[in-house]
Design an enzyme around this catalytic site. Structure first.
Site, PDB file in Angstrom:
ATOM      1  N   SER A   8      34.842-125.665  19.764  1.00 55.68           N
ATOM      2  CA  SER A   8      34.103-124.827  20.704  1.00 55.68           C
ATOM      3  C   SER A   8      34.680-124.982  22.108  1.00 55.68           C
ATOM      4  O   SER A   8      34.701-126.076  22.673  1.00 55.68           O
ATOM      5  CB  SER A   8      32.624-125.222  20.731  1.00 55.68           C
ATOM      6  OG  SER A   8      32.005-124.591  21.837  1.00 55.68           O
ATOM      7  N   HIS A  33      35.843-121.210  18.379  1.00 49.22           N
ATOM      8  CA  HIS A  33      34.427-120.849  18.537  1.00 49.22           C
ATOM      9  C   HIS A  33      34.120-120.564  20.005  1.00 49.22           C
ATOM     10  O   HIS A  33      34.380-121.397  20.881  1.00 49.22           O
ATOM     11  CB  HIS A  33      33.579-122.019  18.023  1.00 49.22           C
ATOM     12  CG  HIS A  33      32.108-121.766  17.982  1.00 49.22           C
ATOM     13  ND1 HIS A  33      31.480-121.115  16.943  1.00 49.22           N
ATOM     14  CD2 HIS A  33      31.122-122.099  18.851  1.00 49.22           C
ATOM     15  CE1 HIS A  33      30.180-121.058  17.164  1.00 49.22           C
ATOM     16  NE2 HIS A  33      29.922-121.639  18.329  1.00 49.22           N
ATOM     17  N   ASP A  35      31.101-119.550  22.691  1.00 51.27           N
ATOM     18  CA  ASP A  35      29.652-119.517  22.899  1.00 51.27           C
ATOM     19  C   ASP A  35      29.317-118.617  24.080  1.00 51.27           C
ATOM     20  O   ASP A  35      29.623-118.951  25.224  1.00 51.27           O
ATOM     21  CB  ASP A  35      29.143-120.936  23.176  1.00 51.27           C
ATOM     22  CG  ASP A  35      29.219-121.805  21.941  1.00 51.27           C
ATOM     23  OD1 ASP A  35      28.556-121.449  20.947  1.00 51.27           O
ATOM     24  OD2 ASP A  35      29.951-122.814  21.959  1.00 51.27           O
ATOM     25  N   MET A  37      26.526-117.136  26.384  1.00 48.97           N
ATOM     26  CA  MET A  37      25.134-117.414  26.799  1.00 48.97           C
ATOM     27  C   MET A  37      24.802-116.608  28.052  1.00 48.97           C
ATOM     28  O   MET A  37      25.620-116.539  28.972  1.00 48.97           O
ATOM     29  CB  MET A  37      24.988-118.902  27.141  1.00 48.97           C
ATOM     30  CG  MET A  37      25.414-119.832  26.039  1.00 48.97           C
ATOM     31  SD  MET A  37      25.247-121.542  26.591  1.00 48.97           S
ATOM     32  CE  MET A  37      25.911-122.414  25.169  1.00 48.97           C
ATOM     33  N   HIS A  66      29.733-116.620  18.972  1.00 56.80           N
ATOM     34  CA  HIS A  66      28.327-116.977  18.760  1.00 56.80           C
ATOM     35  C   HIS A  66      27.523-116.416  19.934  1.00 56.80           C
ATOM     36  O   HIS A  66      27.617-116.913  21.058  1.00 56.80           O
ATOM     37  CB  HIS A  66      28.263-118.515  18.695  1.00 56.80           C
ATOM     38  CG  HIS A  66      26.883-119.075  18.558  1.00 56.80           C
ATOM     39  ND1 HIS A  66      26.639-120.421  18.692  1.00 56.80           N
ATOM     40  CD2 HIS A  66      25.686-118.498  18.284  1.00 56.80           C
ATOM     41  CE1 HIS A  66      25.356-120.654  18.523  1.00 56.80           C
ATOM     42  NE2 HIS A  66      24.753-119.508  18.278  1.00 56.80           N
ATOM     43  N   MET A  68      24.463-115.950  22.091  1.00 57.60           N
ATOM     44  CA  MET A  68      23.148-116.489  22.478  1.00 57.60           C
ATOM     45  C   MET A  68      22.663-115.651  23.657  1.00 57.60           C
ATOM     46  O   MET A  68      22.585-116.113  24.796  1.00 57.60           O
ATOM     47  CB  MET A  68      23.286-117.976  22.840  1.00 57.60           C
ATOM     48  CG  MET A  68      23.481-118.860  21.623  1.00 57.60           C
ATOM     49  SD  MET A  68      24.170-120.466  22.027  1.00 57.60           S
ATOM     50  CE  MET A  68      25.903-120.037  22.041  1.00 57.60           C
ATOM     51  N   MET A 137      22.053-124.010  13.369  1.00 60.98           N
ATOM     52  CA  MET A 137      22.094-124.761  14.634  1.00 60.98           C
ATOM     53  C   MET A 137      21.541-126.161  14.377  1.00 60.98           C
ATOM     54  O   MET A 137      20.394-126.321  13.962  1.00 60.98           O
ATOM     55  CB  MET A 137      21.233-124.073  15.709  1.00 60.98           C
ATOM     56  CG  MET A 137      21.830-122.857  16.366  1.00 60.98           C
ATOM     57  SD  MET A 137      23.469-123.045  17.111  1.00 60.98           S
ATOM     58  CE  MET A 137      23.267-124.404  18.229  1.00 60.98           C
ATOM     59  N   ASP A 175      26.589-126.090  13.720  1.00 60.34           N
ATOM     60  CA  ASP A 175      26.950-126.056  15.142  1.00 60.34           C
ATOM     61  C   ASP A 175      26.028-126.958  15.956  1.00 60.34           C
ATOM     62  O   ASP A 175      24.826-126.695  16.059  1.00 60.34           O
ATOM     63  CB  ASP A 175      26.830-124.604  15.628  1.00 60.34           C
ATOM     64  CG  ASP A 175      27.338-124.406  17.049  1.00 60.34           C
ATOM     65  OD1 ASP A 175      27.830-125.375  17.661  1.00 60.34           O
ATOM     66  OD2 ASP A 175      27.230-123.264  17.546  1.00 60.34           O
ATOM     67  N   GLY A 197      32.569-129.215  19.775  1.00 59.15           N
ATOM     68  CA  GLY A 197      32.971-129.066  21.172  1.00 59.15           C
ATOM     69  C   GLY A 197      33.345-130.395  21.770  1.00 59.15           C
ATOM     70  O   GLY A 197      34.527-130.738  21.902  1.00 59.15           O
TER      71      GLY A 197
HETATM   72  C1  DX5 Z   1      25.472-124.898  21.742  1.00 62.28           C
HETATM   73  C2  DX5 Z   1      26.694-124.217  21.212  1.00 62.28           C
HETATM   74  C3  DX5 Z   1      27.672-125.094  20.561  1.00 62.28           C
HETATM   75  C4  DX5 Z   1      28.255-126.158  21.446  1.00 62.28           C
HETATM   76  C5  DX5 Z   1      28.475-127.354  20.553  1.00 62.28           C
HETATM   77  O1  DX5 Z   1      24.541-123.942  22.095  1.00 62.28           O
HETATM   78  O2  DX5 Z   1      26.335-123.223  20.267  1.00 62.28           O
HETATM   79  O3  DX5 Z   1      28.726-124.334  19.962  1.00 62.28           O
HETATM   80  O4  DX5 Z   1      29.453-125.811  22.061  1.00 62.28           O
HETATM   81  O5  DX5 Z   1      28.825-128.421  21.334  1.00 62.28           O
HETATM   82  P1  DX5 Z   1      28.897-129.904  20.789  1.00 62.28           P
HETATM   83  O6  DX5 Z   1      29.898-129.917  19.657  1.00 62.28           O
HETATM   84  O7  DX5 Z   1      29.355-130.680  21.993  1.00 62.28           O
HETATM   85  O8  DX5 Z   1      27.520-130.288  20.320  1.00 62.28           O
HETATM   86 ZN    ZN Z   2      28.023-122.203  19.155  1.00 67.95          ZN
END
Ligand code: DX5
Ligand code: ZN
Length: 218
Positions: A8, A33, A35, A37, A66, A68, A137, A175, A197
């Site tokens: 990520s 990946h 994210d 947001m 992804h 959000m 999640m 994730d 990530g």
């Molecule tokens: C959180 C994201 C994840 C995030 C994961 O809302 O959807 O993809 O980047 O990060 P780590 O691997 O650090 O938990």
């Molecule tokens: Zn994610």
């Protein structure tokens, strides 16, 4: 099934994204990946289409996006144009989930459904055969670096059973809070794709960490 790692980009150094994308290109990662947001669906804002477009130009891996964000269906076409190969929407935000998945697929992308930690696997029953991906999640969405929620294993097993009993071809992605210790057990529980990530980008050797995650526990 599969054993894929999806680093990520949220945990990468945003001042040097090129370095992060090139590292992932050379690694054994299966996906990159991203994210997205919006500060509404989750209490955080990450990055949007201009960043995606720049990343797409240099990424050799498929972009696993992804969403959000609220009302994701307003932007499916823009995400396609910005380089998304896989597009995942949240169950909690889609009133017309069946239509959303159809639209994503008609645009030529693979369609995923994400479940927040509180959303039961049973909500997938009527949609499972229309999805290419189920994203479990394993933290509350919005931030990297959070602690893995242990009850996610049971959700993965339930999702796997639902996929097998329904004849769905969906892959299972996990994730949040994935690390070198839980990666093996997560694959064993039925995960096909692990998003990571912090574990990847905070490690001294991200390239090798991707290799270790992919081969964890085997
Ligand atoms: C959180 C994201 C994840 C995030 C994961 O809302 O959807 O993809 O980047 O990060 P780590 O691997 O650090 O938990
Ligand atoms: Zn994610």
């Amino acid at each position: 099934m599969g054993r894929f790692i999806a680093p990520s980009l949220l945990a990468a150094n945003f001042a040097d994204l090129q370095h992060a994308v090139e590292l992932v290109n050379e690694s054994e990662a299966g996906f990159l990946h991203l994210d997205i947001m919006d500060g509404q669906f989750v209490p955080n804002i990450s990055f949007g289409m201009p960043v995606m477009q720049a990343v797409k130009k240099i990424s050799k891996k498929p972009l696993d996006v992804h969403l959000m964000i609220v009302k994701p269906e307003q932007y499916f076409e823009k995400f396609k144009q910005s380089g998304a190969d896989w597009l995942t929407v949240h169950m909690e935000e889609c009133k017309h989930l069946h239509r959303a998945l159809q639209e994503i697929k008609e645009l030529g992308m693979k369609a995923g459904v994400a479940l927040n930690p509180h959303t039961p696997v049973s909500t997938l029953e009527e949609i499972i055969t229309f999805a290419d991906l189920i994203l479990i999640m394993s933290v509350n969405p919005g931030f990297g670096g959070q602690k893995f929620i242990e009850t996610s294993y049971e959700k993965i097993r339930k999702t796997k059973n639902l996929i097998l009993s329904s004849g769905s071809n969906a892959l299972i992605e996990v994730d949040g809070g994935v690390d070198l210790k839980n990666a093996g057990p997560l694959f064993e529980a039925g995960a096909d794709i692990l998003v990571a990530g912090t574990t990847v980008f905070n490690s001294p050797d991200a390239y090798n960490t991707i290799h270790e995650l992919k081969n964890a526990g085997s």
